[in-house]
Structures are given as structure tokens and as C-alpha cells.
Write an enzyme that holds these catalytic residues in place. Structure first.
Site, PDB file in Angstrom:
ATOM      1  N   LYS A 187       0.815  -1.232   0.000  1.00 11.47           N
ATOM      2  CA  LYS A 187       0.000   0.000   0.000  1.00 11.47           C
ATOM      3  C   LYS A 187       0.846   1.278   0.000  1.00 11.47           C
ATOM      4  O   LYS A 187       0.424   2.311  -0.515  1.00 11.47           O
ATOM      5  CB  LYS A 187      -0.951  -0.003   1.191  1.00 11.47           C
ATOM      6  CG  LYS A 187      -1.983  -1.107   1.063  1.00 11.47           C
ATOM      7  CD  LYS A 187      -2.965  -1.140   2.194  1.00 11.47           C
ATOM      8  CE  LYS A 187      -3.797  -2.408   2.043  1.00 11.47           C
ATOM      9  NZ  LYS A 187      -4.940  -2.443   2.913  1.00 11.47           N
TER      10      LYS A 187
ATOM     11  N   TYR B   5      -9.628 -11.361   7.712  1.00  9.30           N
ATOM     12  CA  TYR B   5     -10.948 -11.981   7.561  1.00  9.30           C
ATOM     13  C   TYR B   5     -10.787 -13.378   6.978  1.00  9.30           C
ATOM     14  O   TYR B   5      -9.704 -13.747   6.500  1.00  9.30           O
ATOM     15  CB  TYR B   5     -11.845 -11.124   6.648  1.00  9.30           C
ATOM     16  CG  TYR B   5     -11.331 -11.028   5.231  1.00  9.30           C
ATOM     17  CD1 TYR B   5     -10.502  -9.979   4.844  1.00  9.30           C
ATOM     18  CD2 TYR B   5     -11.635 -12.006   4.281  1.00  9.30           C
ATOM     19  CE1 TYR B   5     -10.009  -9.893   3.558  1.00  9.30           C
ATOM     20  CE2 TYR B   5     -11.143 -11.931   2.988  1.00  9.30           C
ATOM     21  CZ  TYR B   5     -10.333 -10.876   2.632  1.00  9.30           C
ATOM     22  OH  TYR B   5      -9.839 -10.804   1.355  1.00  9.30           O
TER      23      TYR B   5
ATOM     24  N   ALA C 234       2.216  -1.482  12.615  1.00  9.18           N
ATOM     25  CA  ALA C 234       2.596  -0.126  12.219  1.00  9.18           C
ATOM     26  C   ALA C 234       2.802  -0.041  10.712  1.00  9.18           C
ATOM     27  O   ALA C 234       3.563   0.788  10.223  1.00  9.18           O
ATOM     28  CB  ALA C 234       3.867   0.275  12.965  1.00  9.18           C
TER      29      ALA C 234
HETATM   30  N1  LIG Z   1     -10.362  -6.478   6.278  1.00 11.83           N
HETATM   31  C1  LIG Z   1      -9.876  -5.620   5.408  1.00 11.83           C
HETATM   32  O1  LIG Z   1     -10.614  -5.032   4.605  1.00 11.83           O
HETATM   33  C2  LIG Z   1      -8.408  -5.310   5.399  1.00 11.83           C
HETATM   34  C3  LIG Z   1      -7.992  -4.097   4.824  1.00 11.83           C
HETATM   35  C4  LIG Z   1      -6.626  -3.795   4.853  1.00 11.83           C
HETATM   36  C5  LIG Z   1      -5.714  -4.699   5.396  1.00 11.83           C
HETATM   37  N2  LIG Z   1      -6.157  -5.875   5.929  1.00 11.83           N
HETATM   38  C6  LIG Z   1      -5.171  -6.819   6.525  1.00 11.83           C
HETATM   39  O2  LIG Z   1      -4.323  -6.073   7.386  1.00 11.83           O
HETATM   40  C7  LIG Z   1      -3.052  -6.701   7.494  1.00 11.83           C
HETATM   41  C8  LIG Z   1      -1.908  -5.694   7.339  1.00 11.83           C
HETATM   42  O3  LIG Z   1      -1.903  -5.126   6.054  1.00 11.83           O
HETATM   43  P1  LIG Z   1      -0.880  -3.929   5.696  1.00 11.83           P
HETATM   44  O4  LIG Z   1      -1.073  -3.634   4.266  1.00 11.83           O
HETATM   45  O5  LIG Z   1      -1.008  -2.833   6.704  1.00 11.83           O
HETATM   46  O6  LIG Z   1       0.532  -4.668   5.902  1.00 11.83           O
HETATM   47  P2  LIG Z   1       2.020  -4.078   6.007  1.00 11.83           P
HETATM   48  O7  LIG Z   1       2.074  -2.651   5.593  1.00 11.83           O
HETATM   49  O8  LIG Z   1       2.882  -5.073   5.339  1.00 11.83           O
HETATM   50  O9  LIG Z   1       2.341  -4.121   7.612  1.00 11.83           O
HETATM   51  C9  LIG Z   1       2.458  -5.336   8.275  1.00 11.83           C
HETATM   52  C10 LIG Z   1       2.575  -5.102   9.797  1.00 11.83           C
HETATM   53  O10 LIG Z   1       2.466  -6.408  10.397  1.00 11.83           O
HETATM   54  C11 LIG Z   1       3.544  -6.587  11.294  1.00 11.83           C
HETATM   55  N3  LIG Z   1       3.866  -8.025  11.340  1.00 11.83           N
HETATM   56  C12 LIG Z   1       4.000  -8.876  10.285  1.00 11.83           C
HETATM   57  N4  LIG Z   1       4.241 -10.123  10.728  1.00 11.83           N
HETATM   58  C13 LIG Z   1       4.249 -10.060  12.087  1.00 11.83           C
HETATM   59  C14 LIG Z   1       4.434 -11.024  13.118  1.00 11.83           C
HETATM   60  N5  LIG Z   1       4.655 -12.317  12.835  1.00 11.83           N
HETATM   61  N6  LIG Z   1       4.351 -10.616  14.403  1.00 11.83           N
HETATM   62  C15 LIG Z   1       4.110  -9.324  14.696  1.00 11.83           C
HETATM   63  N7  LIG Z   1       3.925  -8.347  13.777  1.00 11.83           N
HETATM   64  C16 LIG Z   1       4.002  -8.722  12.478  1.00 11.83           C
HETATM   65  C17 LIG Z   1       4.678  -5.741  10.756  1.00 11.83           C
HETATM   66  O11 LIG Z   1       5.568  -5.459  11.820  1.00 11.83           O
HETATM   67  P3  LIG Z   1       7.174  -5.201  11.603  1.00 11.83           P
HETATM   68  O12 LIG Z   1       7.329  -3.721  11.423  1.00 11.83           O
HETATM   69  O13 LIG Z   1       7.784  -5.700  12.864  1.00 11.83           O
HETATM   70  O14 LIG Z   1       7.589  -5.999  10.398  1.00 11.83           O
HETATM   71  C18 LIG Z   1       3.890  -4.512  10.268  1.00 11.83           C
HETATM   72  O15 LIG Z   1       3.642  -3.637  11.343  1.00 11.83           O
HETATM   73  C19 LIG Z   1      -3.057  -7.820   6.442  1.00 11.83           C
HETATM   74  O16 LIG Z   1      -3.327  -9.044   7.119  1.00 11.83           O
HETATM   75  C20 LIG Z   1      -4.208  -7.448   5.522  1.00 11.83           C
HETATM   76  O17 LIG Z   1      -4.775  -8.568   4.900  1.00 11.83           O
HETATM   77  C21 LIG Z   1      -7.480  -6.191   5.939  1.00 11.83           C
END
Ligand SMILES: NC(=O)c1ccc[n+]([C@@H]2O[C@H](COP(=O)([O-])OP(=O)(O)OC[C@H]3O[C@@H](n4cnc5c(N)ncnc54)[C@H](OP(=O)(O)O)[C@@H]3O)[C@@H](O)[C@H]2O)c1
Length: 264
Positions: A63, A208, A121
Site C-alpha cells: 500500500k 478476515y 505499524a
Molecule cells: N479487512 C480488510 O478489509 C483489510 C484491509 C486492509 C488490510 N487488511 C489486513 O491487514 C493486514 C496488514 O496489512 P498492511 O497492508 O497494513 O501490511 P504491512 O504494511 O505489510 O504491515 C504489516 C505489519 O504487520 C507486522 N507483522 C508482520 N508479521 C508479524 C508477526 N509475525 N508478528 C508481529 N507483527 C508482524 C509488521 O511489523 P514489523 O514492522 O515488525 O515488520 C507490520 O507492522 C493484512 O493481514 C491485511 O490482509 C485487511
């Protein structure tokens, strides 16, 4: 025929194609929506153009790259600098963020939310933090790595990594990490989560399609919770509204997308 897609890594879990294709079918729109597994976010613009897309959604972890790929940014995405929806307009990629409004629209049943702890974050955490601050909500961010906290510090948002966090009472805890998406990981150490859960009224996990290990832990504590399905529907409805050039009322789109996810 107009073509749309969702870009992500992973992307197999996404039910966005089901939602948007259902809408196109039931609204007599000649369009098709598919998944693209994109490893490198820097390739997003090239792929978008090559596939001749009219629009796209962007999911984890691209994103922030999507924001950089756009020629113009509109609305809330300008503040959050995170894009989950792109529209091709007059030869330009126009970026929007519908996640944050989708999240707020999905939270209606949780009343009296004044203080929120966001775990994670990444891109979505940034968007939700800004949107909730706009609503007057007090935000704290907790993340595994310290690096990603710099952004929140710069914006004056309270933020901590696991080892420096003092647990405090909160109304809602939101998991925005991808921990649990395609594994059984918890978003923070179990002992820390146990202490956090003892001090919250509600929990939301934006993943989800599965009961994550985190939500299983929450259910054991008998805390009211919801997963990310309603958020998916609401952010998808706002994206579809843009995909359809705002020709279909948003409430009609939301109703159709709610029907679509029942098919899963
Ligand atoms: N329901 C919906 O409509 C919807 C909409 C948007 C997003 N989402 C979901 O939201 C999630 C995040 O999306 P994003 O685009 O924000 O991702 P992103 O920018 O890649 O950020 C991922 C975050 O997850 C943390 N993380 C990853 N693996 C981890 C672990 N094993 N333990 C602890 N922290 C961990 C990372 O921490 P570090 O900084 O330590 O790496 C980072 O803060 C995804 O699962 C996505 O599918 C759902």
C-alpha cells in the site's frame, strides 16, 4: 470490457474478486476483476499499465508502494500516504484510500470508543490511526519492530515496541499486523497480549476469512470481538463506487457486496 485486479503478496486469500465480480454481474456492468500475485511493490505501475486495468485494489504489503506509484492522490490518502485503490483516469493513476473509512463504517456496533490500541505499524495502521484521530479518538501504536514507529513518532502519535510498552486501559484493541494471515502467529508475545486483553472492552482483527490465533485467544477471554469481514465489505463498497464512476448508489453496492460474501 473493463478490467480490474487486486495486487498483493500473498493474494490467494482475497475474496475481493468474488465481491466485485458479483457486483458487476448483478449491475450489468461489462467488467472482470482478478488477482495478481505481485512480489515487488516497485513493479506495480508497470503491471497495472501492462494489464490495461481501469482500476485496482492493493493489499499487504504494497500500500505504501501504491502511494508512490500514483500520478495523483485524492482525499484521505493524501494524509495517510497509503493507497489501497487506484483508478486509471485520462492516462493517469489516481490513488485513494478506502480502508480507513471502511474500518470506521464497520465499527458501528462498538459504542463509546475513545481510546484505541493499534497493534502493527504498517500501511493499514497508518491509515486507521489518522482516520481515528480525525474522529477525536486517542491512539496508541504497538509494533514488533522499532523502525516502523518512526513515522508515528514524527506525527506525534504515542507508539511503542513490545519491550517498552506499559499496558493501560483501552476501549478497543485492533490487530492490523499480517501475523495470522497465512500462519498461526500471534501479533505480539502471548504474555503481553494477555495483559492487554485484560484491560480492553472490545477487540477487532482486520484479517478476515479465518479465526486467527489472536481471535481464538480473545474468544477464550469472552471479550466482544469482530474479524475484518465487515471492513472488507465497506472498503470494497467505497472502491466499487469509484470503479463504477459513482453511477451506482453506495448503499446499493454495500448490499450487493454483503450478499456476495455470503457465497464464500
Ligand atoms: N479487512 C480488510 O478489509 C483489510 C484491509 C486492509 C488490510 N487488511 C489486513 O491487514 C493486514 C496488514 O496489512 P498492511 O497492508 O497494513 O501490511 P504491512 O504494511 O505489510 O504491515 C504489516 C505489519 O504487520 C507486522 N507483522 C508482520 N508479521 C508479524 C508477526 N509475525 N508478528 C508481529 N507483527 C508482524 C509488521 O511489523 P514489523 O514492522 O515488525 O515488520 C507490520 O507492522 C493484512 O493481514 C491485511 O490482509 C485487511
Amino acid at each position: 470490457m473493463k478490467y480490474f485486479a487486486i495486487f498483493g503478496d500473498p493474494v490467494e486469500h482475497s475474496i475481493s474478486p468474488l465481491m466485485h465480480n458479483y457486483l458487476f454481474l448483478h449491475s450489468n456492468i461489462k467488467a472482470c476483476y482478478s488477482r495478481v500475485h505481485l512480489k515487488n511493490g516497485a513493479d506495480l505501475k508497470e503491471m497495472f499499465v501492462k494489464l490495461k486495468l481501469k482500476g485496482a485494489n492493493i493489499t499487504v504489503p504494497h500500500k505504501e508502494d501504491a502511494y508512490l506509484a500514483c500520478d495523483e492522490i485524492r482525499g484521505f490518502a493524501k494524509i495517510a500516504r497509503v493507497v489501497n485503490t487506484i483508478i486509471y483516469e485520462d492516462g493517469k493513476l489516481i490513488g485513494y484510500n478506502t480502508d480507513a473509512d471502511g474500518f470506521v463504517n464497520a465499527l458501528q456496533e462498538f459504542e463509546g470508543i475513545k481510546k484505541v490500541l493499534i497493534i502493527g505499524a504498517g500501511g493499514t495502521a497508518k491509515a486507521l490511526a489518522h482516520r481515528l484521530i480525525d474522529e477525536g479518538v486517542n491512539i496508541t501504536v504497538l509494533n514488533r519492530s522499532k523502525d516502523r514507529l518512526q513515522y508515528f513518532k514524527k506525527h506525534g502519535i504515542d507508539c511503542y515496541s513490545w519491550d517498552e510498552f506499559n499496558v493501560d486501559k483501552t476501549d478497543l484493541v485492533v490487530n492490523t499486523t499480517s501475523a495470522g494471515l497465512s500462519d498461526e502467529n500471534l501479533p505480539a508475545p502471548k504474555e503481553l497480549l494477555e495483559r492487554i486483553l485484560a484491560q480492553t472492552s472490545y477487540v477487532s482483527d482486520i484479517i478476515y476469512g479465518k479465526t486467527t490465533s489472536f481471535l481464538k485467544l480473545v474468544a477464550q477471554k469472552k471479550i466482544p470481538y469482530k474479524d475484518g469481514l465487515d471492513m472488507l465489505v465497506h472498503q470494497g463498497a467505497l472502491a466499487s463506487y469509484l470503479f463504477c464512476d459513482k453511477t451506482i448508489p453506495i448503499d446499493d453496492i454495500t448490499d450487493l457486496l454483503k450478499k456476495a460474501v455470503l457465497l464464500k
